[in-house]
Design a protein around this motif. Structure first.
Motif, PDB file in Angstrom:
ATOM      1  N   ARG A  15       0.690  -1.130   0.050  1.00 63.06           N
ATOM      2  CA  ARG A  15      -0.127  -0.081   0.011  1.00 63.06           C
ATOM      3  C   ARG A  15       1.097   1.250   0.021  1.00 63.06           C
ATOM      4  NH1 ARG A  15      -3.933   0.117   5.053  1.00 63.06           N
ATOM      5  NH2 ARG A  15      -2.603  -1.627   5.344  1.00 63.06           N
ATOM      6  N   THR A  16       2.061   1.198   0.787  1.00 63.56           N
ATOM      7  CA  THR A  16       2.816   2.454   0.654  1.00 63.56           C
ATOM      8  C   THR A  16       3.754   2.558  -0.420  1.00 63.56           C
ATOM      9  OG1 THR A  16       4.307   1.065   2.038  1.00 63.56           O
ATOM     10  CG2 THR A  16       2.692   2.858   3.297  1.00 63.56           C
ATOM     11  N   PHE A  17       4.098   1.700  -0.610  1.00 62.80           N
ATOM     12  CA  PHE A  17       5.267   1.319  -1.743  1.00 62.80           C
ATOM     13  C   PHE A  17       4.923   1.517  -3.290  1.00 62.80           C
ATOM     14  CE2 PHE A  17       7.589  -1.166  -4.755  1.00 62.80           C
ATOM     15  CZ  PHE A  17       8.652  -0.346  -5.181  1.00 62.80           C
ATOM     16  N   TRP A  18       3.755   0.476  -3.536  1.00 67.68           N
ATOM     17  CA  TRP A  18       3.366   0.325  -4.600  1.00 67.68           C
ATOM     18  C   TRP A  18       2.714   1.336  -5.632  1.00 67.68           C
ATOM     19  CZ3 TRP A  18       4.538  -2.425  -8.693  1.00 67.68           C
ATOM     20  CH2 TRP A  18       3.629  -2.641  -9.820  1.00 67.68           C
ATOM     21  N   PRO A  19       1.548   2.264  -5.078  1.00 72.09           N
ATOM     22  CA  PRO A  19       0.751   3.140  -5.727  1.00 72.09           C
ATOM     23  C   PRO A  19       1.744   4.283  -6.089  1.00 72.09           C
ATOM     24  CG  PRO A  19      -0.372   2.549  -3.572  1.00 72.09           C
ATOM     25  CD  PRO A  19       1.007   2.050  -3.549  1.00 72.09           C
ATOM     26  N   LEU A  20       2.831   4.749  -5.302  1.00 67.75           N
ATOM     27  CA  LEU A  20       3.714   5.736  -5.546  1.00 67.75           C
ATOM     28  C   LEU A  20       4.630   5.154  -6.693  1.00 67.75           C
ATOM     29  CD1 LEU A  20       4.643   8.489  -4.450  1.00 67.75           C
ATOM     30  CD2 LEU A  20       6.278   7.197  -3.018  1.00 67.75           C
ATOM     31  N   TYR A 108      15.526   6.177  -0.694  1.00 65.20           N
ATOM     32  CA  TYR A 108      14.485   4.939  -0.053  1.00 65.20           C
ATOM     33  C   TYR A 108      13.365   5.670   0.690  1.00 65.20           C
ATOM     34  CZ  TYR A 108      18.360   2.262  -1.245  1.00 65.20           C
ATOM     35  OH  TYR A 108      19.185   1.462  -2.330  1.00 65.20           O
ATOM     36  N   LYS A 109      13.645   6.923   1.481  1.00 68.96           N
ATOM     37  CA  LYS A 109      12.414   7.556   2.150  1.00 68.96           C
ATOM     38  C   LYS A 109      11.462   8.017   1.402  1.00 68.96           C
ATOM     39  CE  LYS A 109      14.358  10.130   5.563  1.00 68.96           C
ATOM     40  NZ  LYS A 109      14.803  11.017   6.478  1.00 68.96           N
ATOM     41  N   ASN A 110      11.616   8.643   0.200  1.00 71.39           N
ATOM     42  CA  ASN A 110      10.759   9.247  -0.675  1.00 71.39           C
ATOM     43  C   ASN A 110      10.070   8.210  -1.381  1.00 71.39           C
ATOM     44  OD1 ASN A 110      11.745  11.633   0.138  1.00 71.39           O
ATOM     45  ND2 ASN A 110      13.081  12.176  -1.512  1.00 71.39           N
ATOM     46  N   SER A 111      10.667   6.982  -1.857  1.00 73.75           N
ATOM     47  CA  SER A 111      10.058   6.056  -2.562  1.00 73.75           C
ATOM     48  C   SER A 111       9.252   5.071  -1.842  1.00 73.75           C
ATOM     49  CB  SER A 111      11.091   5.302  -3.347  1.00 73.75           C
ATOM     50  OG  SER A 111      11.877   4.670  -2.634  1.00 73.75           O
ATOM     51  N   ASN A 112       9.275   5.205  -0.597  1.00 77.73           N
ATOM     52  CA  ASN A 112       8.574   4.260   0.411  1.00 77.73           C
ATOM     53  C   ASN A 112       9.233   2.905   0.250  1.00 77.73           C
ATOM     54  OD1 ASN A 112       6.954   6.011   1.427  1.00 77.73           O
ATOM     55  ND2 ASN A 112       5.210   5.804   0.369  1.00 77.73           N
ATOM     56  N   LEU A 113      10.227   2.814  -0.527  1.00 76.35           N
ATOM     57  CA  LEU A 113      10.925   1.366  -0.589  1.00 76.35           C
ATOM     58  C   LEU A 113      11.609   1.020   0.736  1.00 76.35           C
ATOM     59  CD1 LEU A 113      11.530  -0.833  -2.672  1.00 76.35           C
ATOM     60  CD2 LEU A 113      13.459   0.528  -3.166  1.00 76.35           C
ATOM     61  N   ARG A 114      11.897   2.005   1.813  1.00 75.51           N
ATOM     62  CA  ARG A 114      12.654   1.758   2.841  1.00 75.51           C
ATOM     63  C   ARG A 114      12.045   0.388   3.722  1.00 75.51           C
ATOM     64  NH1 ARG A 114      14.982   6.209   7.181  1.00 75.51           N
ATOM     65  NH2 ARG A 114      12.715   5.993   7.934  1.00 75.51           N
ATOM     66  N   PRO A 115      10.780   0.849   4.250  1.00 75.71           N
ATOM     67  CA  PRO A 115      10.119  -0.253   4.921  1.00 75.71           C
ATOM     68  C   PRO A 115      10.101  -1.729   4.364  1.00 75.71           C
ATOM     69  CG  PRO A 115       8.472   1.195   4.127  1.00 75.71           C
ATOM     70  CD  PRO A 115       9.645   1.685   3.725  1.00 75.71           C
ATOM     71  N   LEU A 116      10.029  -1.413   3.044  1.00 77.12           N
ATOM     72  CA  LEU A 116      10.144  -2.998   2.340  1.00 77.12           C
ATOM     73  C   LEU A 116      11.379  -3.617   2.452  1.00 77.12           C
ATOM     74  CD1 LEU A 116       7.824  -4.348   0.860  1.00 77.12           C
ATOM     75  CD2 LEU A 116       8.592  -3.446  -1.276  1.00 77.12           C
ATOM     76  N   LEU A 117      12.374  -3.142   2.055  1.00 81.99           N
ATOM     77  CA  LEU A 117      13.754  -3.522   1.910  1.00 81.99           C
ATOM     78  C   LEU A 117      14.128  -3.756   3.586  1.00 81.99           C
ATOM     79  CD1 LEU A 117      15.731  -1.267  -0.316  1.00 81.99           C
ATOM     80  CD2 LEU A 117      15.193  -3.677  -0.484  1.00 81.99           C
ATOM     81  N   GLN A 118      13.791  -2.914   4.443  1.00 82.75           N
ATOM     82  CA  GLN A 118      14.052  -3.149   5.845  1.00 82.75           C
ATOM     83  C   GLN A 118      13.512  -4.623   6.507  1.00 82.75           C
ATOM     84  OE1 GLN A 118      13.036   0.096   8.016  1.00 82.75           O
ATOM     85  NE2 GLN A 118      14.667   0.360   9.175  1.00 82.75           N
ATOM     86  N   GLN A 119      12.126  -4.627   6.043  1.00 85.78           N
ATOM     87  CA  GLN A 119      11.903  -6.061   6.420  1.00 85.78           C
ATOM     88  C   GLN A 119      12.284  -7.329   5.809  1.00 85.78           C
ATOM     89  OE1 GLN A 119       8.952  -6.238   8.399  1.00 85.78           O
ATOM     90  NE2 GLN A 119       8.869  -8.422   8.156  1.00 85.78           N
TER      91      GLN A 119
END
Lengths: 515, 125
Positions: A15-20, A108-119
């Motif tokens: 939801r956070t990463f994909w739409p953006l 990573y912050k702007n693209s919302n990729l950070r939480p995904l990678l962190q996980q």
């Protein structure tokens, strides 16, 4: 009743990463197309079409610009995919020189990729954490005894007090009334496990030892098994001794019985022979003056027969050892004369009694050979005895030796009945008796078989040439001592190592001789 | 070291008698024990110059006797031990025994005459 959340919603990470991400990709690609299209339209409207150079030049510039822009845009689109694949490689544990990206970057912050990678990276670090390690360890520890109980290889752990702390199902242990387990093995060798342990505890930090053919029960008892036992000792370790037992019952059992039988039978036979040979030898001297020449002749036959009997028993014992891969030769530096001397009286007596002329001619210039005194004198004895048996009244037998390469070649020649070619091929087979020997000559048919085996275990070869009606020549070769001295000294008293180290062909068959 | 006194440990009557006869004729003082226990006791109680030791003995095997006499420490440093057997031992045991004895002979291959020459050789060494 618990109601599960319906999975119609998209997971939060998506939801956070994909739409953006989707928005950005669509925006970039469409933007690129629009810019390219507009540039071409503008070019079409504004440029002087009479000047082909200018319009072609601008068109090329636009195309190149578009290619570069496409490349940059594609890289930007693919970057999350690249990061994700690197993260997955990291989790999989595959070795890689890659370092994880710094997730605090603005990208990573702007693209919302950070939480995904962190996980994903957290997954990897969780796997390596102590908690989960302990969990996996206890899992495998629980299944280890079960797994060990399914193998036919015995495993026994003994602590510093000599108590059995672990034994799997295949290990031969007996449980005493007090509950103590005890390793149940009959060491019929000079240094049993217990003695070895005593020695280890006083002298060693780390030690290993192997015992072969160790049985857990006496012959004839039920569920008797025969093991090759390997023990390792580690001072101060929790399980000070680890004993591994390989169940070789099927490999050893039939042989074991044969071995016992043949060794015991030979022991029984040799008892009376000892007395017969002993008194014949003594009485021959004591009665020398009392006997007439015919009696002396008959007395000699008694002596020869007793000696032959003794020789046959040695052949049987050697053949039995050889078949069991237990035949070992102990090479030392000898002259052929040393070897012949041990049988000379006996052989001369045999030749004389059957009216053969035995001429042994070993030139004094011959080099010394590497040989096992007992076995090679048996080989020479077997060949001379055959020559005596298969030659004619008054016939001569010549024993000679020459140097041939790294070997000394000994030949025993008779001028007797000889053999047809088709017989020669079978000659060295066990229990083979030559075509005419069945009725006329006594013997076991084992002499040539074992002689060849003994010569080959020295690294030599045995050959025969024969013409029917004209006689036979048996030759065998022995390595010249100087050519193998280094290897013998390296191998110590027991030359096993030396035999196994030697290369290409010169010890043929050694694998078949040693067990 | 000259050999004068000899202990024969041999359970076979005929073989024992044969050795004793020829050794005595050659001038040696000979004691003969027919079982392993008596043999070991004799060997420990009297300093013999030479012991002829059979292996397949009742009560106590020759190997055990040798182990007691020479295994941990040499209790009979001034005695020559000749192992005399007709039993075909495995290589390993044979080597171990050869290590603790001055000679290892197959009885069927050794006539009393040859035995005397072996003893003379040991006596001279």
């Amino acid at each position: 009743m618990e109601v599960k959340e319906k999975p119609n919603q998209r997971p939060q990470f998506l939801r956070t990463f994909w739409p953006l991400y989707k928005k950005r990709v669509v925006g970039l690609v469409l933007g690129l197309q629009v810019v390219a299209g507009l540039s071409i339209v503008l070019l079409y409207l504004s440029v002087d079409r009479q000047d082909p150079y200018l319009s072609w030049g601008l068109l090329s510039a636009i195309l190149i610009g578009q290619l570069v822009a496409t490349y940059v845009v594609t890289l930007a689109i693919l970057r999350p995919l690249h990061d994700l694949s690197r993260a997955l490689v990291h989790v999989s544990g595959e070795l890689s020189s890659d370092t994880p990206p710094s997730l605090n970057d603005d990208y990573y912050k702007n693209s919302n990729l950070r939480p995904l990678l962190q996980q994903i990276y957290e997954l990897a670090s969780k796997e390596g954490s102590d908690d989960s390690k302990a969990a996996t360890q206890s899992n495998s520890a629980a299944s280890l005894p079960a797994a060990l109980n399914t193998t036919s290889t015995g495993l026994v752990l003994i602590n510093a007090e000599g108590q059995v702390v672990f034994a799997n199902k295949a290990a031969p242990v007996s449980v005493a009334p007090g509950g103590d387990s005890k390793l149940e093995l009959i060491f019929d060798v000079d240094q049993p496990l217990e003695e070895w342990l005593v020695e280890c505890r006083t002298h060693d930090i780390h030690a290993e030892k192997t015992w072969k053919r160790i049985a857990n029960k006496l012959p004839g008892e039920d569920s008797r098994r025969i093991f090759d036992v390997f023990a390792s000792y580690e001072k101060g370790s929790e399980a000070e001794v680890v004993v591994t037992l390989f169940d070789r019952t099927l490999d050893y059992s039939p042989e074991e019985e044969d071995l016992d039988f043949i060794a015991f039978a030979a022991h029984e036979l040799r008892g009376p022979i000892t007395v017969i040979r002993g008194y014949l030898d003594g009485l021959n001297d004591e009665l020398a003056s009392a006997m007439n020449s015919e009696q002396k002749e008959l007395f000699n036959r008694l002596i020869i027969s007793a000696n032959r009997l003794s020789g046959y028993i040695n052949n049987i014992l050697n053949a039995s050892r050889y078949d069991r891969r237990h035949l070992q030769v102990h090479l030392s530096e000898l002259t052929l004369t040393d070897i012949y001397e041990t049988i000379a009286d006996d052989m001369q007596l045999r030749a004389k009694a059957q009216r053969r002329l035995l001429a042994v001619n070993f030139p004094p210039s011959l080099p010394t050979v590497a040989a096992d005194l007992n076995s090679i004198s048996e080989v020479l004895g077997n060949l001379i005895d055959n020559a005596v048996k298969y030659s004619n009244d008054g016939g001569s037998i010549e024993v000679d030796a020459t140097v041939s390469g790294d070997f000394v070649e000994v030949s025993v020649t008779d001028h007797g009945i000889g053999m047809p070619a088709n017989v020669i091929g079978n000659l060295f087979h066990k229990f083979y008796r030559s075509h005419r020997s069945r009725e006329t000559v006594a013997g076991t048919g084992i002499g040539l078989y074992i002689s060849k085996a003994i010569v080959e275990s020295h690294g030599g070869k045995m050959n025969v040439r024969s013409v029917e009606g004209h006689g036979s020549t048996f030759t065998f070769s022995l390595p010249i001592y100087a050519t193998v001295a280094d290897k013998i000294n390296k191998g110590g008293a027991n030359n096993q190592e030396f035999l196994e180290q030697s290369s290409s062909g010169w010890i043929r068959n050694h694998g078949a001789i040693r067990g | 070291m000259a050999i004068n006194s000899i202990l024969v440990i041999e359970d076979d009557r005929f073989i024992g008698e044969m050795y004793v006869r020829s050794l005595q004729r050659a001038g040696y003082t000979v004691d003969w024990m027919v079982d392993g226990n008596d043999g070991l006791i004799a060997a420990r109680n009297k300093p013999y110059d030479c012991i002829l030791l059979d292996l397949m003995l009742p009560e106590k095997r020759g190997g055990e006797i040798l182990q007691v006499l020479r295994g941990q420490q040499d209790l009979i440093p001034n005695t020559k031990v000749i192992v005399l057997t007709n039993f075909d031992q495995d290589e390993h045991s044979r080597l171990a025994m050869e290590h603790n004895a001055e000679a290892y002979l197959i009885k069927a291959e050794i006539t009393p005459k040859k035995l005397l020459s072996v003893i003379e050789k040991l006596s001279a060494s």
